[in-house]
Write a protein that holds these residues in place. Structure first.
Motif, short mmCIF file in Angstrom:
data_model
loop_
_atom_site.label_atom_id
_atom_site.label_comp_id
_atom_site.label_asym_id
_atom_site.label_seq_id
_atom_site.Cartn_x
_atom_site.Cartn_y
_atom_site.Cartn_z
N SER A 261 0.83 -1.20 0.00
CA SER A 261 0.00 0.00 0.00
C SER A 261 0.87 1.26 0.00
N GLN A 262 1.92 1.26 0.79
CA GLN A 262 2.82 2.42 0.85
C GLN A 262 3.53 2.61 -0.50
N MET A 263 3.95 1.53 -1.12
CA MET A 263 4.61 1.62 -2.41
C MET A 263 3.65 2.19 -3.45
N LEU A 264 2.42 1.71 -3.43
CA LEU A 264 1.42 2.19 -4.38
C LEU A 264 1.17 3.69 -4.18
N LYS A 265 1.10 4.13 -2.93
CA LYS A 265 0.89 5.55 -2.66
C LYS A 265 2.02 6.39 -3.23
N GLY A 266 3.26 5.89 -3.10
CA GLY A 266 4.40 6.61 -3.67
C GLY A 266 4.33 6.68 -5.18
N ILE A 267 3.94 5.58 -5.80
CA ILE A 267 3.81 5.54 -7.26
C ILE A 267 2.68 6.45 -7.72
N LEU A 268 1.57 6.42 -6.99
CA LEU A 268 0.44 7.29 -7.34
C LEU A 268 0.81 8.76 -7.18
N SER A 269 1.53 9.09 -6.12
CA SER A 269 1.94 10.48 -5.90
C SER A 269 2.81 10.96 -7.07
N GLY A 270 3.77 10.14 -7.46
CA GLY A 270 4.62 10.50 -8.60
C GLY A 270 3.81 10.61 -9.89
N SER A 271 2.85 9.71 -10.06
CA SER A 271 2.00 9.74 -11.26
C SER A 271 1.14 11.00 -11.28
N ILE A 272 0.65 11.40 -10.13
CA ILE A 272 -0.15 12.64 -10.03
C ILE A 272 0.70 13.83 -10.43
N LEU A 273 1.93 13.88 -9.96
CA LEU A 273 2.82 14.99 -10.32
C LEU A 273 3.06 15.03 -11.83
N ILE A 274 3.23 13.87 -12.43
CA ILE A 274 3.44 13.81 -13.89
C ILE A 274 2.21 14.34 -14.63
N LEU A 275 1.03 13.91 -14.21
CA LEU A 275 -0.20 14.37 -14.86
C LEU A 275 -0.40 15.87 -14.67
N LEU A 276 -0.11 16.37 -13.49
CA LEU A 276 -0.29 17.81 -13.24
C LEU A 276 0.75 18.67 -13.95
N ALA A 277 1.85 18.05 -14.36
CA ALA A 277 2.84 18.79 -15.15
C ALA A 277 2.30 19.07 -16.54
N GLU A 278 1.36 18.25 -16.99
CA GLU A 278 0.76 18.42 -18.31
C GLU A 278 -0.35 19.47 -18.31
N GLU A 279 -1.16 19.47 -17.23
CA GLU A 279 -2.28 20.40 -17.15
C GLU A 279 -2.83 20.42 -15.73
N SER A 280 -3.49 21.52 -15.38
CA SER A 280 -4.14 21.58 -14.07
C SER A 280 -5.41 20.73 -14.12
N LEU A 281 -5.68 20.05 -13.01
CA LEU A 281 -6.82 19.14 -12.96
C LEU A 281 -7.48 19.24 -11.59
N TYR A 282 -8.75 18.85 -11.51
CA TYR A 282 -9.39 18.72 -10.21
C TYR A 282 -9.47 17.23 -9.88
N GLY A 283 -9.79 16.92 -8.64
CA GLY A 283 -9.70 15.56 -8.13
C GLY A 283 -10.35 14.50 -8.98
N TYR A 284 -11.58 14.73 -9.38
CA TYR A 284 -12.31 13.70 -10.13
C TYR A 284 -11.65 13.43 -11.49
N THR A 285 -11.28 14.48 -12.22
CA THR A 285 -10.65 14.27 -13.52
C THR A 285 -9.28 13.62 -13.36
N LEU A 286 -8.62 13.93 -12.26
CA LEU A 286 -7.34 13.30 -11.98
C LEU A 286 -7.53 11.79 -11.79
N SER A 287 -8.57 11.41 -11.06
CA SER A 287 -8.90 9.99 -10.88
C SER A 287 -9.19 9.32 -12.22
N GLU A 288 -9.92 10.01 -13.08
CA GLU A 288 -10.23 9.47 -14.41
C GLU A 288 -8.97 9.28 -15.24
#
Length: 114
Positions: free
Chosen positions: A7-34
């Motif tokens: 679970s901790q490893m997945l959270k780290g991977i998700l955090s990094g993935s979120i940063l990568i997606l937000l580098a492309e464009e600003s998003l709100y929570g739901y669209t980020l989940s999508e």
């Protein structure tokens, strides 16, 4: 114990993935989940993303701002900060190294099986 580690490893991977997606464009929570679901994180509960966003915001990697949404009421959009860009780049470097190490182990294992 293995579940907590996983679970901790997945959270780290998700955090990094979120940063990568937000580098492309600003998003709100739901669209980020999508978007995460589009990249294979479909099994992640929607409620998992919001605590990660809060943590990233507290660390100064992202900034949340209320903005008008084209789809209705105001939403909290998240933006990458300068610190977030550095953290994203660090995550990518670490991931590439980790991936290379694991790929080497897998290749070795596959050779030993034959």
């Amino acid at each position: 114990m293995a579940q907590k580690s996983s679970s901790q490893m997945l959270k780290g991977i998700l955090s990094g993935s979120i940063l990568i997606l937000l580098a492309e464009e600003s998003l709100y929570g739901y669209t980020l989940s999508e978007k995460l679901a589009d990249f294979g994180f479909a099994e992640i509960p929607k409620g998992t993303v919001y605590p990660l966003l809060l943590t990233l915001e507290k660390k100064g990697y992202i900034e949340g701002r209320m903005e008008v949404s084209p789809d209705g009421p105001q939403r909290k959009y998240y933006f990458l900060t300068e610190a977030g860009i550095k953290e994203k780049n660090s995550f990518i470097r670490q991931w590439k190294q980790l991936k290379s190490n694991v790929d080497s182990l897998i290749e070795r294992d596959e050779k030993n099986e034959n």
